[in-house]
Design a protein around this motif. Structure first.
Motif, short mmCIF file in Angstrom:
data_model
loop_
_atom_site.label_atom_id
_atom_site.label_comp_id
_atom_site.label_asym_id
_atom_site.label_seq_id
_atom_site.Cartn_x
_atom_site.Cartn_y
_atom_site.Cartn_z
N ILE A 134 0.84 -1.20 0.00
CA ILE A 134 0.00 0.00 0.00
C ILE A 134 0.87 1.25 0.00
O ILE A 134 2.05 1.22 0.31
CB ILE A 134 -1.01 0.03 1.17
CG1 ILE A 134 -0.29 0.09 2.50
CG2 ILE A 134 -1.94 -1.13 1.10
CD1 ILE A 134 -1.22 0.37 3.64
N ASP A 135 0.18 2.33 -0.31
CA ASP A 135 0.85 3.59 -0.57
C ASP A 135 1.38 4.22 0.70
O ASP A 135 2.39 4.89 0.70
CB ASP A 135 -0.22 4.50 -1.19
CG ASP A 135 0.39 5.51 -2.06
OD1 ASP A 135 1.50 5.23 -2.57
OD2 ASP A 135 -0.21 6.57 -2.24
N ALA A 136 0.69 3.98 1.82
CA ALA A 136 1.04 4.67 3.07
C ALA A 136 1.56 3.68 4.09
O ALA A 136 1.18 3.70 5.25
CB ALA A 136 -0.18 5.42 3.61
N LEU A 145 3.15 4.84 7.37
CA LEU A 145 2.13 5.41 8.25
C LEU A 145 1.38 4.31 8.98
O LEU A 145 1.09 4.42 10.17
CB LEU A 145 1.18 6.26 7.43
CG LEU A 145 0.27 7.17 8.22
CD1 LEU A 145 1.10 8.21 8.92
CD2 LEU A 145 -0.73 7.83 7.32
N LEU A 146 1.12 3.19 8.26
CA LEU A 146 0.44 2.06 8.90
C LEU A 146 1.28 1.53 10.04
O LEU A 146 0.76 1.23 11.12
CB LEU A 146 0.17 0.96 7.88
CG LEU A 146 -0.64 -0.21 8.41
CD1 LEU A 146 -1.70 -0.60 7.40
CD2 LEU A 146 0.19 -1.42 8.71
N PHE A 194 3.42 3.11 11.90
CA PHE A 194 3.38 3.99 13.07
C PHE A 194 2.01 3.98 13.74
O PHE A 194 1.91 4.06 14.97
CB PHE A 194 3.79 5.42 12.69
CG PHE A 194 5.26 5.55 12.52
CD1 PHE A 194 6.10 5.40 13.60
CD2 PHE A 194 5.82 5.77 11.29
CE1 PHE A 194 7.46 5.48 13.45
CE2 PHE A 194 7.19 5.85 11.13
CZ PHE A 194 8.01 5.72 12.21
N ALA A 195 0.95 3.88 12.92
CA ALA A 195 -0.39 3.82 13.50
C ALA A 195 -0.54 2.59 14.38
O ALA A 195 -1.07 2.64 15.49
CB ALA A 195 -1.43 3.81 12.38
N ALA A 212 1.27 2.91 17.56
CA ALA A 212 0.55 3.73 18.52
C ALA A 212 -0.48 2.90 19.25
O ALA A 212 -0.74 3.13 20.43
CB ALA A 212 -0.11 4.90 17.81
N LEU A 267 9.52 8.94 14.76
CA LEU A 267 8.80 9.37 13.56
C LEU A 267 9.63 10.36 12.76
O LEU A 267 9.76 10.23 11.54
CB LEU A 267 7.48 10.02 13.99
CG LEU A 267 6.22 9.42 13.42
CD1 LEU A 267 5.05 9.81 14.28
CD2 LEU A 267 6.03 9.90 12.02
N GLY A 305 10.48 10.43 -1.37
CA GLY A 305 9.27 11.02 -1.93
C GLY A 305 8.12 10.03 -1.92
O GLY A 305 7.21 10.14 -2.73
N LEU A 336 5.75 7.15 0.85
CA LEU A 336 5.58 6.50 2.15
C LEU A 336 5.54 4.99 2.01
O LEU A 336 5.36 4.29 2.99
CB LEU A 336 4.28 6.97 2.80
CG LEU A 336 4.29 8.22 3.66
CD1 LEU A 336 2.88 8.65 3.95
CD2 LEU A 336 5.01 7.99 4.95
#
Lengths: 102, 400, 170
Positions: B129-131, B134-135, B137-138, B141, B178, B189, B191
């Motif tokens: 996936i593109d992010a 971010l996944l 780090f989510a 959390a 982060l 450029g 994630l």
């Protein structure tokens, strides 16, 4: 899928959030209710973005992102206030916070 | 079998098995196979790591470590597993049993989710996936919440103290973690972990283009490693479970299988964060020299993973535990400013490259300028912070 | 079909979490069920194709807001012994529920009756790169304002929550 079910879920979520904010005594729970209402608005924004006429402009999505940031700021300041008040008067009960009425 | 087939062995195997099923089911089957692969491989590495850690720490402390079960004690994890599965599951009478039960489950599920976007080899990623970052780090959390759940629901002061320490520490170190990772994201450029690995793919001469070989990449990698140690509650940041103070921290009141789940979660978290460190800064599954590219990509990834695990064990055997105030000061006064500066240096690196143009001299100037800024900031910050601290021989009130 | 099923499950999860937050007595339970709602909403965003917003929702709400709420509950000793039922509800709680049910009812009736000017289901794939370019391009002013707002909120929260004696020391 269509837009209406999402909006109905958001409306229910908003009503529950409003209910929490109006009926609970504890200041932290009132903040939780406000967060829920904000989240309901976010769900609306995302649903309108997805099913709206111009999803490629990303307006709803970006608005939701900004709204998440604002909600985070609101939560931090609100909880800071609750903690400061608790330190002052040893309670988080909103009915007892009415002392400033005079 | 040539090296290309060997490299793609698992991918081809997945395709072959999926092709046995009807077309409608094929995407589902290959997804399930990927999940099975993750769920089988990483806990196996966990089992191996526990015995390696105990033996390695034993060697560092001049003792033998476990050596009773099987040859050289390598069957110890199996014995441990049988022991923890057959033990009685004790829930304290006052505990909040629903939350007490959910905490380890949430922890392990969240940590496994983090592996979904980790590229362990060329074309070997479950969800591209593109992010992806971010996944990760989510998901990281949400482990904080499960730790809080464990500590709070036990109704035990040690558990609660351990959980509060763990959550405060994880929140504080998540910020530099982060920011350190953002540097690699900024230069790529993207994630997506696969794109980050691909951006580090080329070679100059025989040396690879890993981010760790640039000034900002080296600083980012160092910050990432320190923050990762704190995120996973590993020594020297293991205050949340400091045995001499808090029994076992937030999982004091867990026994049997749930304790094993916490143990699993802790080690899987360590491996996942090491895996992301490798992906972000150490070229992911790329080979370290251009003449070594014939070795399969997944072998490189797991070799790097074991090296990282060894490093973690080594640090645990070497460093003493920090104090709580030292821990927080280090995060907010040292790591945070340096990681923010590192972001600026990475941006300067990019624009200096455009401004000076190509060529060896320009490259050298850019290298020196960026490295000088980072070293200067490090020295100045460290000196200022050390001067604030009153370092003198410690006097013991009753011992003198 | 599958989409409808996923939507149904997620909406049940979300609303059940919210209802539990409204009705449970123990404050920590309320906060935890609130985080169930946040997860449900994040999954709903993911199913709607808003990947970045969904993951940010988890990062911000679970990683920051839920943790902040439970910390505040523990710091104000709200997680202690169970409070009797009359003490969890505010003075005019019956009126409050009546008002909120009325609001929900009016909203839903208005929604169902009104024709929504919607052209249908576009499956647009938005990449993170596009979001970044939009944030740095046409939306750069709101982004800067949010940055200032967050800084102000950070400083404000620290000062408000700082103990009084430390404030006087300055």
């Amino acid at each position: 899928m269509t837009l209406t079910p999402y909006l109905i879920v958001a409306a229910l979520l908003f009503a529950i959030g409003l209910g929490i904010a109006l009926t609970r005594r504890n200041a932290i729970l009132v903040l939780i209710g406000i967060e829920l209402m904000l989240n309901a608005a976010n769900l609306n924004l995302i649903a309108f973005w997805r099913f709206g006429p111009h999803p490629e402009l990303m307006t709803g999505m970006l608005f939701a992102l900004f709204s998440i940031a604002v909600a985070a700021a609101e939560a931090s300041v609100g909880l800071g206030l609750v903690i400061a008040w608790y330190r002052h008067s040893k309670t988080t009960d909103l009915d007892e916070m009415a002392r400033m009425k005079g | 079998m040539n090296s290309a087939t060997l490299d793609q062995f698992f991918v081809l195997l997945q395709h072959h098995v999926a092709a046995l099923f009807p077309t409608v089911l094929q995407p589902w089957v290959s997804m399930i196979l990927g999940v099975v692969g993750i769920v089988a491989v990483f806990p196996a590495i966990f089992a191996l790591t526990t015995v390696l850690e105990r033996k390695g720490l034993g060697r560092m402390q001049n003792r033998l470590g476990p050596n009773r079960v099987g040859p050289f004690g390598i069957l110890q994890p199996i014995a441990d597993a049988i022991k923890s599965l057959t033990k009685e599951d004790i829930v304290p009478r006052n505990a909040d049993d629903v939350v007490h039960f959910l905490a380890p489950v949430v922890l392990v599920v969240a940590i496994f989710l983090g592996y979904a976007v980790l590229p362990v080899g060329r074309n070997m990623v479950l969800l591209n996936i593109d992010a992806g970052i971010l996944l990760f780090f989510a998901v990281g959390a949400s482990t904080e919440l499960s730790i809080f759940m464990a500590g709070w629901s036990s109704r035990n002061k040690y558990s609660l103290l351990g959980a509060m320490r763990a959550v405060a520490q994880m929140i504080s170190y998540e910020v530099p973690l982060l920011l350190a990772a953002v540097v690699a994201v900024m230069m790529t450029g993207s994630l997506a972990p696969t794109a980050i690995v691909q951006a580090q793919g080329g070679f100059t001469g025989i040396f690879p283009h890993w981010y760790v070989f640039t000034p900002w990449g080296f600083a980012g990698f160092t910050l990432f490693v320190v923050a990762a140690l704190a995120e996973t509650n590993r020594s020297p940041f293991d205050l949340p479970e400091g045995e001499s103070e808090l029994v076992a921290g937030y999982f004091t009141e867990y026994s049997g299988f749930k304790f094993a789940l916490f143990f699993l979660g802790e080690y899987l978290g360590m491996m996942s964060i090491a895996g992301y460190g490798i992906t972000l800064f150490l070229g992911g599954w790329g080979a370290p020299f251009s003449f070594l590219t014939f070795i399969p990509s997944w072998a490189w990834f797991f070799a790097k993973l074991f090296l990282a695990i060894f490093f973690f064990i080594w640090l645990r055997g070497t460093l003493p535990r920090l104090r709580q105030d030292q821990l927080m000061n280090f995060a907010w006064k040292f790591m945070l400013p340096l990681s923010l500066l590192n972001l600026c240096v990475a941006a300067a690196w990019r624009f200096l490259g455009e401004w000076l143009g190509g060529g060896t001299v320009a490259e050298l100037i850019r290298w020196l300028v960026c490295a000088a800024v980072l070293v200067l900031a490090y020295v100045l910050l460290a000196r200022t912070l050390l001067r604030q601290q009153n370092i003198s021989p410690r006097s013991y009130r009753y011992a003198d | 079909m599958i989409e409808g099923l996923i939507f149904g499950l997620l909406s049940i999860l979300t609303l059940a979490g919210a209802a539990a937050a409204a009705l449970l007595r123990n404050l920590v339970h309320c906060a935890l069920s609130l985080s169930v709602t946040f997860v449900g909403l994040a999954l709903m965003y993911l199913s709607l194709g808003a990947q970045f917003v969904g993951l940010s929702q988890i990062l911000v709400y679970i990683g920051a807001v839920a943790i902040l709420v439970v910390f505040a509950i523990l710091l104000t000793r709200g997680a202690g012994a169970l409070t009797p039922h009359r003490l969890i509800a505010a003075a005019g709680w019956r009126l409050g529920w009546i008002a909120s049910v009325a609001v929900g009812f009016v909203l839903i009736v208005a929604l169902v009756r009104s024709p929504l000017p919607v052209s249908g289901d576009h499956a647009v794939k938005v990449t993170v790169q596009q979001i970044g370019q939009a944030l740095m391009g046409p939306y750069v002013l709101p982004l800067e304002i949010v940055a200032i707002l967050l800084t102000v909120a950070l400083i404000g929260a620290v000062i408000v929550a700082m103990p009084e004696d430390q404030k006087e020391m300055r």
